[in-house]
Design a protein around this motif. Structure first.
Motif, short mmCIF file in Angstrom:
data_model
loop_
_atom_site.label_atom_id
_atom_site.label_comp_id
_atom_site.label_asym_id
_atom_site.label_seq_id
_atom_site.Cartn_x
_atom_site.Cartn_y
_atom_site.Cartn_z
N GLY A 262 26.53 -6.09 44.02
CA GLY A 262 25.26 -5.47 43.71
C GLY A 262 24.50 -6.21 42.62
N TYR A 263 23.62 -5.48 41.98
CA TYR A 263 22.68 -6.05 41.02
C TYR A 263 23.35 -6.40 39.70
N PHE A 264 22.91 -7.50 39.08
CA PHE A 264 23.19 -7.77 37.68
C PHE A 264 21.88 -8.24 37.04
N PRO A 265 21.68 -8.03 35.73
CA PRO A 265 20.38 -8.28 35.10
C PRO A 265 19.95 -9.74 35.17
N ASP A 266 18.68 -9.94 35.47
CA ASP A 266 18.14 -11.30 35.52
C ASP A 266 18.13 -11.96 34.15
N PHE A 267 18.06 -11.17 33.06
CA PHE A 267 17.95 -11.80 31.74
C PHE A 267 19.20 -12.58 31.36
N LEU A 268 20.31 -12.36 32.09
CA LEU A 268 21.55 -13.09 31.80
C LEU A 268 21.52 -14.53 32.30
N THR A 269 20.57 -14.87 33.16
CA THR A 269 20.49 -16.23 33.72
C THR A 269 19.08 -16.78 33.53
N PRO A 270 18.64 -16.99 32.29
CA PRO A 270 17.28 -17.48 32.05
C PRO A 270 17.11 -18.95 32.46
N ALA A 271 15.88 -19.32 32.72
CA ALA A 271 15.60 -20.70 33.12
C ALA A 271 16.00 -21.69 32.04
N VAL B 136 20.88 -7.96 51.22
CA VAL B 136 19.77 -7.05 51.51
C VAL B 136 18.62 -7.85 52.10
N ASP B 137 17.75 -7.18 52.86
CA ASP B 137 16.58 -7.84 53.43
C ASP B 137 15.53 -8.03 52.34
N ARG B 138 15.10 -9.26 52.18
CA ARG B 138 14.08 -9.55 51.16
C ARG B 138 13.14 -10.62 51.68
N ASP B 139 11.90 -10.55 51.24
CA ASP B 139 10.93 -11.60 51.48
C ASP B 139 10.38 -12.03 50.13
N VAL B 140 10.59 -13.30 49.79
CA VAL B 140 10.10 -13.84 48.53
C VAL B 140 8.98 -14.83 48.84
N HIS B 141 7.82 -14.60 48.27
CA HIS B 141 6.67 -15.47 48.48
C HIS B 141 6.52 -16.37 47.25
N LEU B 142 6.69 -17.68 47.46
CA LEU B 142 6.68 -18.61 46.34
C LEU B 142 5.30 -18.77 45.73
N GLY B 143 4.28 -18.68 46.54
CA GLY B 143 2.91 -18.68 46.01
C GLY B 143 2.53 -19.91 45.23
N GLY B 144 3.01 -21.09 45.66
CA GLY B 144 2.63 -22.33 45.00
C GLY B 144 3.45 -22.67 43.77
N ARG B 145 4.45 -21.84 43.43
CA ARG B 145 5.26 -22.12 42.24
C ARG B 145 6.41 -23.07 42.53
N GLY B 146 6.70 -23.32 43.80
CA GLY B 146 7.83 -24.15 44.15
C GLY B 146 9.14 -23.40 44.01
N LEU B 147 10.25 -24.11 44.23
CA LEU B 147 11.57 -23.48 44.22
C LEU B 147 12.56 -24.40 43.51
N ALA C 190 19.64 -15.11 44.42
CA ALA C 190 18.30 -15.27 43.87
C ALA C 190 18.07 -14.21 42.81
N LEU C 191 17.09 -14.44 41.96
CA LEU C 191 16.69 -13.44 40.97
C LEU C 191 15.99 -12.28 41.68
N LEU C 192 16.12 -11.09 41.11
CA LEU C 192 15.46 -9.93 41.71
C LEU C 192 13.98 -9.89 41.36
N ASP C 193 13.64 -10.20 40.11
CA ASP C 193 12.26 -10.12 39.64
C ASP C 193 11.46 -11.29 40.20
N GLU C 194 10.55 -11.00 41.11
CA GLU C 194 9.78 -12.06 41.76
C GLU C 194 8.68 -12.61 40.87
N GLU C 195 8.49 -12.03 39.69
CA GLU C 195 7.53 -12.58 38.73
C GLU C 195 8.13 -13.77 37.97
N LEU C 196 9.45 -13.88 37.98
CA LEU C 196 10.12 -14.99 37.31
C LEU C 196 10.03 -16.25 38.17
N PRO C 197 10.18 -17.44 37.58
CA PRO C 197 10.16 -18.67 38.36
C PRO C 197 11.20 -18.61 39.48
#
Length: 320
Positions: free
Chosen positions: A64-73, A188-199, A213-220
């Motif tokens: 399941g989920y673990f916090p995104d802040f544990l794996t910062p860019a 889980v079913d997810r759709d992530v839209h990169l929106g020009g940010r790349g991967l 993948a990270l859960l928060d789609e606002e993150l890189p």
């Protein structure tokens, strides 16, 4: 993952292992093996190590989920920079992500202080991350770095020679590239839209089965995937003399089969289609350079003595 204009040109493979992703994903494996009673936690048997595990395990459940802040860019630049970024996480984000974690997990009381951004609790978390990296990952970090670097060089080599789309095809069958969409098996079913940010593609030693993948789609956008030993380029190895005889791809396939694998695994490591891998294996088998053995529903290929002699020039080889 949906690609739009500019995303392909902004897609790259991480330059080195990400220590915080490796901490989280290796913790997942330790917890899974402990749950299965395999004794895999023996490496952390000392009181200091057990204390470290107890401090980190509630934040890193194996399912399941673990916090995104544990794996910062910032961790892509090294452990210290990554931990500094963890300790600098805004209070609002700490509270939000820990509340999300608490929905499906019973958290110890000290996580309330962490959610409030308590300086002492954050520093304790930082020390636990440092200790875990030192006592658990430190002894194997050279192997971690070697596998990740081998995978990275393989992917980026294809990207330089043939472009990003060709590089994305090397991830089959784990990832499937269908122009403008990168598909993966995911819990889980997810759709992530990169929106020009790349991967950013992050090869990981301890990632298993499916990418993460990270859960928060606002993150890189980041996709962490299992690093696999790639096929070596015959033009850069002592066996380059085989390339004119067998062809670069077939020579690389023969070299890869020094480690027994199935046709599907061979296709994945060589970055070729399943039908192409099957064809190369058939030609090498008819030449007596490999043998194919059925194991249950699988067919596993391995280099014969003749094939090994061809690769080594008749020099003795170490037994696996």
């Amino acid at each position: 993952m949906h690609f739009s204009g500019g995303d392909l040109s902004r897609t790259r493979v991480a330059d080195q292992p990400d220590p915080l992703w490796e901490i989280v994903l290796s913790m997942h494996q330790l917890q899974e093996r402990a749950r299965q009673g395999s004794g895999a936690t023996a490496r952390c048997a000392s009181p200091r190590r057990r204390q470290t595990l107890r401090a980190l395990a509630p934040l890193m459940p194996s399912r399941g989920y673990f916090p995104d802040f544990l794996t910062p860019a910032a961790a892509s630049g090294g452990l210290d920079g990554g931990i500094d970024a963890v300790l600098s996480t805004p209070r609002r984000r700490l509270r939000s992500e820990l509340s999300l974690l608490a929905r499906d997990n019973a958290l110890p009381s000290w996580t309330r202080s962490l959610a409030d951004g308590d300086t002492g609790t954050l520093r304790s978390l930082g020390r636990a991350l440092h200790r875990y990296h030192e006592c658990v990952l430190g002894p194997v970090w050279q192997d971690v770095a070697a596998r990740v670097e081998a995978d990275r060089r393989h992917r980026t080599g294809v990207q330089c020679r043939a472009g990003t789309e060709a590089m994305l095809h090397t991830f089959r069958p784990m990832l499937r590239w269908r122009p403008s969409v990168l598909c993966a098996e995911y819990p889980v079913d997810r759709d992530v839209h990169l929106g020009g940010r790349g991967l950013l593609l992050v090869p990981s030693y301890f990632c298993r089965r499916t990418p993460v993948a990270l859960l928060d789609e606002e993150l890189p956008p980041v996709l962490v995937y299992p690093a696999h030993p790639p096929v070596q380029d015959p033009t850069t190895t002592p066996d380059c003399r085989l390339a004119p005889l067998l062809g670069h791809t077939r020579a690389a396939v023969l070299q890869t089969l020094q480690v027994p694998c199935t046709t599907t695994e061979l296709a994945e490591r060589a970055g070729v289609s399943l039908s192409s891998a099957s064809e190369h294996a058939a030609v090498l088998r008819r030449a007596g350079l490999i043998a194919s053995v059925r194991e249950r529903q699988w067919v596993r290929h391995i280099v014969t003595k003749l094939g090994a002699d061809l690769l080594t020039g008749g020099a003795p080889t170490a037994q696996p």
